[in-house]
Scaffold this motif. Structure first.
Motif, PDB file in Angstrom:
ATOM      1  N   ARG A 166       0.682  -0.916   0.430  1.00 14.05           N
ATOM      2  CA  ARG A 166       0.050   0.302   0.255  1.00 14.05           C
ATOM      3  C   ARG A 166       1.203   1.192  -0.171  1.00 14.05           C
ATOM      4  O   ARG A 166       1.242   1.761   0.897  1.00 14.05           O
ATOM      5  CB  ARG A 166      -0.803   0.167   1.386  1.00 14.05           C
ATOM      6  CG  ARG A 166      -2.347   1.675   1.346  1.00 14.05           C
ATOM      7  CD  ARG A 166      -3.014   1.148   2.316  1.00 14.05           C
ATOM      8  NE  ARG A 166      -2.554   0.768   3.721  1.00 14.05           N
ATOM      9  CZ  ARG A 166      -2.538   1.916   4.518  1.00 14.05           C
ATOM     10  NH1 ARG A 166      -3.157   2.175   4.365  1.00 14.05           N
ATOM     11  NH2 ARG A 166      -2.050   1.307   5.864  1.00 14.05           N
ATOM     12  N   ALA A 222       1.539   5.268  -0.507  1.00 12.18           N
ATOM     13  CA  ALA A 222       0.292   6.789  -0.869  1.00 12.18           C
ATOM     14  C   ALA A 222      -0.841   7.028  -2.417  1.00 12.18           C
ATOM     15  O   ALA A 222       0.059   6.515  -3.272  1.00 12.18           O
ATOM     16  CB  ALA A 222       1.708   8.051  -0.955  1.00 12.18           C
ATOM     17  N   GLU A 281       1.139  12.358  -5.450  1.00  9.58           N
ATOM     18  CA  GLU A 281       1.762  12.316  -3.978  1.00  9.58           C
ATOM     19  C   GLU A 281       1.127  12.577  -2.861  1.00  9.58           C
ATOM     20  O   GLU A 281       1.355  14.014  -3.169  1.00  9.58           O
ATOM     21  CB  GLU A 281       2.621  11.525  -3.740  1.00  9.58           C
ATOM     22  CG  GLU A 281       3.769  10.277  -4.585  1.00  9.58           C
ATOM     23  CD  GLU A 281       5.150   9.996  -3.583  1.00  9.58           C
ATOM     24  OE1 GLU A 281       4.856   9.720  -2.742  1.00  9.58           O
ATOM     25  OE2 GLU A 281       5.771   8.938  -4.977  1.00  9.58           O
ATOM     26  N   VAL A 321       0.964  11.557   3.193  1.00 14.03           N
ATOM     27  CA  VAL A 321       0.395  10.008   4.492  1.00 14.03           C
ATOM     28  C   VAL A 321       0.577  11.011   6.223  1.00 14.03           C
ATOM     29  O   VAL A 321       1.804  11.603   5.948  1.00 14.03           O
ATOM     30  CB  VAL A 321       1.528   9.326   4.388  1.00 14.03           C
ATOM     31  CG1 VAL A 321       1.017   8.321   5.318  1.00 14.03           C
ATOM     32  CG2 VAL A 321       1.225   8.372   2.671  1.00 14.03           C
ATOM     33  N   THR A 322      -0.452  10.762   6.408  1.00 13.32           N
ATOM     34  CA  THR A 322      -0.127  11.419   8.129  1.00 13.32           C
ATOM     35  C   THR A 322       0.151  10.060   8.725  1.00 13.32           C
ATOM     36  O   THR A 322      -0.136   9.047   8.901  1.00 13.32           O
ATOM     37  CB  THR A 322      -1.812  11.225   8.649  1.00 13.32           C
ATOM     38  OG1 THR A 322      -2.091  12.378   7.527  1.00 13.32           O
ATOM     39  CG2 THR A 322      -1.525  11.979   9.755  1.00 13.32           C
ATOM     40  N   PHE A 323       1.785  10.546   9.410  1.00 14.40           N
ATOM     41  CA  PHE A 323       2.503   9.282  10.091  1.00 14.40           C
ATOM     42  C   PHE A 323       2.554  10.073  11.073  1.00 14.40           C
ATOM     43  O   PHE A 323       3.082  10.927  11.318  1.00 14.40           O
ATOM     44  CB  PHE A 323       3.001   8.907   9.276  1.00 14.40           C
ATOM     45  CG  PHE A 323       4.643   9.212   8.282  1.00 14.40           C
ATOM     46  CD1 PHE A 323       5.744   9.902   9.452  1.00 14.40           C
ATOM     47  CD2 PHE A 323       4.202  10.934   7.660  1.00 14.40           C
ATOM     48  CE1 PHE A 323       6.224  10.731   8.895  1.00 14.40           C
ATOM     49  CE2 PHE A 323       5.394  11.801   7.321  1.00 14.40           C
ATOM     50  CZ  PHE A 323       6.394  11.285   7.987  1.00 14.40           C
ATOM     51  N   THR A 354       1.617   4.411  10.254  1.00 14.87           N
ATOM     52  CA  THR A 354       1.016   4.852  10.281  1.00 14.87           C
ATOM     53  C   THR A 354      -0.427   4.429  10.763  1.00 14.87           C
ATOM     54  O   THR A 354      -0.319   3.223  11.502  1.00 14.87           O
ATOM     55  CB  THR A 354      -0.335   5.486   8.829  1.00 14.87           C
ATOM     56  OG1 THR A 354      -0.660   4.305   8.161  1.00 14.87           O
ATOM     57  CG2 THR A 354       0.523   5.910   7.763  1.00 14.87           C
ATOM     58  N   VAL A 404       2.683   2.193   5.217  1.00 13.10           N
ATOM     59  CA  VAL A 404       2.026   2.522   4.235  1.00 13.10           C
ATOM     60  C   VAL A 404       4.083   2.688   3.428  1.00 13.10           C
ATOM     61  O   VAL A 404       5.567   3.180   3.975  1.00 13.10           O
ATOM     62  CB  VAL A 404       1.248   4.375   3.881  1.00 13.10           C
ATOM     63  CG1 VAL A 404       1.429   4.451   2.656  1.00 13.10           C
ATOM     64  CG2 VAL A 404       0.002   3.922   4.735  1.00 13.10           C
ATOM     65  N   ASN A 449       6.886   4.001   1.100  1.00 13.50           N
ATOM     66  CA  ASN A 449       7.520   4.743   0.689  1.00 13.50           C
ATOM     67  C   ASN A 449       7.882   5.082  -0.959  1.00 13.50           C
ATOM     68  O   ASN A 449       7.583   5.345  -1.621  1.00 13.50           O
ATOM     69  CB  ASN A 449       7.780   5.617   0.982  1.00 13.50           C
ATOM     70  CG  ASN A 449       9.060   7.110   0.868  1.00 13.50           C
ATOM     71  OD1 ASN A 449       7.833   7.286   0.052  1.00 13.50           O
ATOM     72  ND2 ASN A 449       9.525   7.324   1.364  1.00 13.50           N
TER      73      ASN A 449
END
Length: 354
Positions: A119, A121, A179, A182-184, A257, A262, A264
Motif C-alpha cells: 500500500r 501513498a 503523491e 500521508v499522516t504518519f 500510520t 504505508v 514509500n
C-alpha cells in the motif's frame, strides 16, 4: 561460491561503494570500481584496488570492465538497466537489472508493489499541467510532485499546498508523479539480505528521522508503535525480493500510520539507514551484501548490544570530527570527500546503546 582473492566489480564511486569495498577487503576480496567521474573524485576508489572511468551507458567499457572481475554489483540505482546486458555476458550481476528497472521509476515501483499487496501513498502519473490539476483534484492537497526518475535526499521534489499552487508551477519537461500526503507518526526502513539459495535475513528496523528531506538519524530498536508494523512491512519486502529473484541487500522505506505501514520507496542496494549495522550488528549490511553476491554463507544480522544510534554528518557538520573523536563511545566514519557542500553527506557517527 567464489573463493577469497577474487575481484568484485562495483558500479558507482560513492560512499556506499567505499564501505562495500572495505567489507570485501575484510573477507579477502578486492574491489574494482567503475564510475563516470575521474578516479581522484571517487571516494570508493580511495579504498579499492582498481578503477575504471566510464559512462554508465558505454557498453564496450562496461563489457571490458566485467571481463576483469568475478561478479558485479552496484551502489547507485540511477544507472540505465539496458546497457547492463553488456556486463552479464561476462560476469554475474547482483542484484539483477530487473530490480533497477522497477526501483528507478516511481510509477513502475508503486505499480509493482501494489501488485504484491503493498500500500503506497495515493498517487497519479503526471505528464502535463492538466494531469497535475486532475491529480490534485482526485487525491487532494497538500501533496508532493516528484520526478519519476532520479532524485533523492529531497531533490527533484515540489510541495503542492493547494490547487492554486499546482496551477502556478512551471513543470519541468520530465515525467512526473503526484503523491498525496500521508499522516504518519514515524518513518522506518526494512533492510534484508537474500542469498543465492533464497535464504532471507532481516536487520532490526530503524526509526528514521529526516531533516529537509535528508536522513539525519536512524535508531534501533524502533519504538513500540513502529515495531508493531515491522512484521507486515517485512512480509512485503520479502515478496518484493522473491518476485525479483533478488540477490544482495534490499531496502524498503515505510511510513508508520494508524492504519498500518504505508510503502514509500525501495532501494535495490545497501542503504544509509543501515549504516549503524557496521558496529551494531554481528554482520553489517555491507558484509552480508558481499557474502550474498559471492554465494557465501550469510552472517548473523543480530544486534551486538541493546541498540544503536546513527547520525549523518551533513555539510559542515563533519567539521566537528575532533569533538566526535574525543568521545570514546563514538564510531566515526568520514567518507573522504574533498568538497563540503550544504546537504552533502560527508560521513556518519554511530553510538552503541547498552
Amino acid at each position: 561460491m567464489i573463493a577469497p582473492g577474487a575481484v568484485i566489480g562495483i558500479l558507482g564511486g560513492g560512499q556506499l561503494g567505499r564501505m562495500m569495498a572495505l567489507a570485501a577487503a575484510q573477507l579477502g576480496y578486492t574491489a574494482h570500481v567503475y564510475a563516470p567521474e575521474p578516479r581522484a573524485e571517487s571516494v570508493a576508489a580511495q579504498v579499492s584496488a582498481d578503477y575504471t572511468q566510464g559512462a554508465y551507458d558505454d557498453e564496450d567499457a562496461l563489457a571490458a570492465f566485467a571481463a576483469q572481475v568475478a561478479v558485479v554489483t552496484y551502489e547507485f540505482e540511477n544507472v540505465a538497466a539496458a546497457p547492463l546486458a553488456a556486463i552479464t555476458r561476462h560476469a554475474p550481476l547482483h542484484p539483477p537489472a530487473r530490480a533497477l528497472e522497477v526501483a528507478q521509476d516511481r510509477v513502475n515501483e508503486k505499480t509493482f508493489v501494489e501488485a504484491l499487496g503493498g500500500r503506497p501513498a495515493p498517487w497519479q502519473q503526471v505528464d502535463s499541467a492538466d494531469d497535475l490539476a486532475r491529480a490534485v483534484a482526485a487525491i487532494g492537497a497538500p501533496g508532493i510532485l516528484k520526478t519519476r526518475r532520479d532524485g533523492y535526499d529531497g531533490k527533484g521534489q515540489w510541495r503542492i499546498r493547494d490547487a492554486a499552487d499546482a496551477a502556478g508551477l512551471d513543470l519541468p519537461s520530465t515525467p512526473l508523479i503526484y503523491e498525496g500526503f500521508v499522516t504518519f507518526f514515524g518513518e522506518f526502513s526494512v533492510i534484508l539480505v537474500r542469498g543465492q539459495d533464497g535464504t532471507v535475513q532481516f536487520w532490526d528496523s530503524a526509526r528514521n528521522e529526516h531533516v529537509d528531506g535528508i536522513l539525519a538519524r536512524s535508531t534501533v530498536p524502533a519504538p513500540a508503535g513502529i515495531a508493531a508494523q515491522v512484521p507486515a512491512a517485512r512480509a512485503l519486502a520479502q515478496k518484493v525480493a522473491e518476485a525479483l529473484d533478488y540477490v544482495g541487500v534490499l531496502t524498503l522505506e515505510f511510513f508508520a500510520t494508524e492504519d498500518g505501514p504505508v510503502f514509500n520507496e525501495m532501494a535495490p542496494r545497501v542503504h544509509n539507514s543501515g549504516h549503524w549495522s557496521i558496529e551494531g550488528a554481528l554482520a553489517s549490511q555491507f558484509e552480508n551484501h558481499v557474502r550474498a553476491i559471492l554465494s557465501l554463507p550469510l552472517g548473523s544480522t543480530a544486534l551486538v548490544s541493546a541498540g544503536a544510534v546513527m547520525d549523518n554528518l551533513i555539510g559542515d557538520q563533519a567539521d566537528q570530527w575532533p569533538a566526535l573523536l574525543a568521545e570514546p563511545a563514538n564510531h566515526l566514519h568520514l567518507y573522504g570527500k574533498a568538497e563540503t557542500r550544504a546537504g552533502r553527506k560527508m560521513g556518519h557517527v554511530t553510538r552503541l546503546v547498552g
